[in-house]
Structure formats: C-alpha cells, structure tokens
Design an enzyme around this catalytic site. Structure first.
Site, PDB file in Angstrom:
ATOM      1  N   PRO A  24       4.336  86.358  -4.111  1.00  0.00           N
ATOM      2  CA  PRO A  24       3.386  86.727  -3.055  1.00  0.00           C
ATOM      3  C   PRO A  24       3.201  88.227  -2.819  1.00  0.00           C
ATOM      4  CG  PRO A  24       5.424  85.886  -2.101  1.00  0.00           C
ATOM      5  CD  PRO A  24       5.553  85.715  -3.583  1.00  0.00           C
TER       6      PRO A  24
ATOM      7  N   TYR B 264      -5.458  95.737  -5.376  1.00  0.00           N
ATOM      8  CA  TYR B 264      -5.110  95.042  -4.126  1.00  0.00           C
ATOM      9  C   TYR B 264      -6.364  94.530  -3.414  1.00  0.00           C
ATOM     10  CZ  TYR B 264      -2.346  93.957   0.051  1.00  0.00           C
ATOM     11  OH  TYR B 264      -1.714  93.306   1.084  1.00  0.00           O
TER      12      TYR B 264
HETATM   13  C1  PHB Z   1       1.714  87.148   4.586  1.00  0.00           C
HETATM   14  O1  PHB Z   1       2.369  86.098   4.599  1.00  0.00           O
HETATM   15  O2  PHB Z   1       1.120  87.536   5.587  1.00  0.00           O
HETATM   16  C2  PHB Z   1       1.679  87.975   3.366  1.00  0.00           C
HETATM   17  C3  PHB Z   1       2.412  87.586   2.255  1.00  0.00           C
HETATM   18  C4  PHB Z   1       2.390  88.382   1.116  1.00  0.00           C
HETATM   19  C5  PHB Z   1       1.633  89.542   1.104  1.00  0.00           C
HETATM   20  C6  PHB Z   1       0.902  89.912   2.209  1.00  0.00           C
HETATM   21  C7  PHB Z   1       0.924  89.128   3.347  1.00  0.00           C
HETATM   22  O3  PHB Z   1       1.637  90.331   0.002  1.00  0.00           O
END
Ligand code: PHB
Length: 398
Positions: free
Chosen positions: A294, A386
């Site tokens: 993530p 990004y």
């Molecule tokens: C989130 O869960 O808000 C989240 C997760 C991974 C990311 C950014 C936000 O890279």
C-alpha cells in the site's frame, strides 16, 4: 442446482471498484452484465477502506459515476516525507500541476452501487461464486451458492474475475489461486482507526530508526495511522500507549491529535502479478490480477487502468465481433501494472527498514531519501507517479 441459469453478456465476479466500474462503463455502451459478490451491500459500503484517488482516476469516476470525489473528497496538493528529524514536502501542484483526492474506497463503492441500482441492475449480493466453468468455450459459467444455500449459475459470453486477492477466477486462468510472480516483504503495517481530528492536512510518510510511519486520514472525524511491525504481530497485543509512542516517534514536528482507537489491524505486504490475465473467455483485473503493497497508494487506481483496457476491448468485441483488443488486453494492462509494481516496491523499500538491515543499509537508505528530496528531477519523478500517469486508453468517456 437451479433449473434456469441466468444469462448475460459479461459475468463479473466481485462488487469492488474494478467489477462495479466495468459494469457501469459497459452499461453506458449498452452491454449487459451481472455482478456477483459474496458480501452483503452493507458490508461492502460500511467497511472503512483506504482512499487516495489519483488525478486521472478522479476524472474517470467524476465523468462516468459521480462527481462526489471532487465535491466530498479532500484535494491534496502534496505529501510530506519525514526523516532524519526533518520534514520535506512534495508540492505536487508546483512539480507536475496535479493533485490527488482523499476519497475513501467505500465512498467510491457507494457511488458505484447507487449507479448500478439506478440502471436497474443491482449487483447480486450474498452470492458466493465457487467456480468458473467452461473457460475455453464461448459460454463460460459462474457457479455458486446463495446465502440460503441454494445454487446459482450465470452463463455469459465473457467472465471477468474482479474478485480480489483470493480470486477463484485465477484457477481457470493460471491453474491455481497462487499462480503468479510474487514477492513477500519481511515487515507489515500495524494500522489504527482513531476518532480524532486530522493531525496533518496532508499525508506524512516517515522513516526513522524505528522504521516506517504513515499519518493518513479518512475524513474530518476519523484518522488512519500506521507503523511498521513484524508480520506476526497480534493486533490485540499492542496497547494504546505503545501505539501512540510508535506513531509519535515517526513524526518529526507535530504533536499527533489523539482520540479513542476503535480498530487495530495488521496488514501484510505482498507484491503479486498473475502469470496470465486471460484464458479463453475468462479475464482477470484489479487485485485478482495483481496486488501491490500500500505504500504507493496504487491499489484502486491501478484497478481502474485494467477496467479501462477491458472496457475498450469488450466494446469492440460486442460491437464488431473482433477479438483483437481482447487479445491485446494482457499486454496493454501489464505495461502500467509493472510500472505501478515498481513504484510501490520503490516507495516501500525506500521508506521501511528491513529487520536484517545493516548499518550500511540504513545509511544508504538515508542517502536515497536525501537524493529524492534534494533534487527537483527526482521530486518530479515521484510526484508524477504518485498523482498518476495518464491512462492512455480511449472509449470510456461516451
Ligand atoms: C490510507 O489507508 O489512508 C493509506 C494507505 C496507504 C497509502 C496512503 C494512504 O499509501
């Protein structure tokens, strides 16, 4: 077994963003589909999920589903990296003229489900698909059971597996649920949901001697925060005090706003790309086709790319009978998939500290962070990836 199978043009496994968006785009082109999912509507809409929507993904959602992403989403013009006691901001608007939108995935799902219901074709919730049959024929079938235990069958011209990382559609496509290129990471994220106002208006990605911390948000009342942990950590074994200490150690400047922690979970990290994305009349997309860690916030955004490629190919197939674009789907989709895999891997390895990291590794890692934050060219590279590369696929605006 039911006496009469349901019949449709495209049978879609999974009422996640990929499956529902594909159904919506096909509907706009007059192509019928049926979406099935084992979860209930409530479960899908109420499970709080992550949500950074890239600039091109926001445009797709706003044009074809709902502009709530622009109205109710929070526009973020940058992110911060914290390391070595300092904060560095990536100003996306200045670097690449783009933003991202904090609009959690479960909100996207509410919009998509409402659009399906408006179109008169509600997804079949609480329908558990157990197999995909006859992938080699021109009448593949989804077979499964409903919540009351009776059987169902959907016969389609094409079946699409958008059924997530435990996909059963992978079986006819790659021979098993695991068949793919795969990488596991030696760390995980300990995540919390906190009832508190935002501690920061933009996301903070941090790396300290303790490892990684991410300060993210769901809305003005609920915040999402993570710190790096051992993948074997039991979520219940970490006290609130330990959690706040770990999170606070990551941010270099701000005092985090605290509040009740109402969810604790551990997210394991994997990178995965299925060996193939098509077999016969069965196709994979979204998490069924690939998983990313993530850190790059790519999951849903990447799924949308697959949807756009498959939508274009299916429109051609049902319009003219030509399979040319169905044949190139895998190659077309994989281009972005591997770019996103690389970006997610790069963000992950740059911002975490592996458990076996040597002093050399730690110092080299800081060198990399200084390089990326200290060079405009490198900042542009990160900002472009990004905020999202253009999808470069047509056929979804009409
Ligand atoms: C989130 O869960 O808000 C989240 C997760 C991974 C990311 C950014 C936000 O890279």
């Amino acid at each position: 077994m039911p006496t009469q199978p349901l019949r449709t043009q495209v049978g879609i496994l999974g009422a996640g963003p990929a499956g529902l968006l594909l159904a919506q785009l096909l509907h706009r082109a007059g192509i019928d589909s049926i979406v099935v999912d084992q979860r209930s509507r409530e479960d899908i809409e109420e499970t709080v999920k992550a949500g950074i929507v890239e600039s091109p993904a926001a445009e797709v959602l706003a044009t074809t589903v709902s502009d709530r992403v622009y109205r109710d989403g929070a526009k973020h013009d940058g992110i911060a990296f914290h390391f070595d006691g300092q904060a560095h901001r990536f100003d996306f608007q200045d670097l690449v003229g783009r933003s991202v939108y904090l609009y959690p995935q479960h909100e996207v799902l509410k919009d998509l489900i409402a659009a399906r219901i408006d179109a008169g074709v509600a997804p079949l919730f609480e329908h558990t698909a157990t197999s995909v049959e006859d992938a080699d024929s021109d009448r593949p079938r989804i077979v499964g059971t409903t919540a009351d235990g009776s059987g169902f069958e959907i016969e389609a011209d094409v079946v699409v597996g958008a059924d997530g990382s435990g996909s059963i559609a992978r079986i006819p496509v790659v021979g098993s649920q695991q068949g793919g290129f795969f990488r596991e990471y030696p760390f995980a994220w300990y995540g919390v949901l906190v009832e508190a106002p935002p501690s920061s208006e933009e996301l903070i990605y941090s790396r300290s001697e303790e490892g990684f911390v991410l300060i993210s948000s769901r809305n003005r009342e609920v915040q999402r925060m993570y710190f790096q942990c051992d993948p074997a950590t039991d979520p219940a074994s970490v006290s609130d005090d330990e959690i706040w200490a770990k999170l606070q150690a990551g941010v270099t400047t701000d005092e985090l706003k605290r509040g009740p922690i109402f969810r604790k979970d551990v997210l394991r990290f994997r990178s995965f790309v299925a060996h193939r994305l098509r077999h016969g009349r069965v196709f994979l997309m979204g998490d069924a086709a690939h998983t990313v860690p993530p850190t790059g916030a790519k999951g849903m955004n990447l799924a949308i790319s697959d949807v756009l490629w498959l939508n274009r190919a299916l429109r051609e197939f049902f319009g003219s009978g030509s399979e040319t674009l169905l044949e190139s789907y895998e190659t077309d989709a994989l281009d972005r998939i591997w770019k996103a895999q690389h970006f997610s891997y790069w963000m992950t390895t740059m911002l975490h500290i592996a458990p076996d990291a040597s002093d050399f590794d730690r110092r080299r890692g800081l060198g990399e962070l200084r390089l990326v934050t200290g060079s405009r060219a490198a900042q542009e590279y990160l900002a472009e990836a990004y905020t999202g590369w253009d999808y470069g696929v047509d056929g979804w605006r009409d």
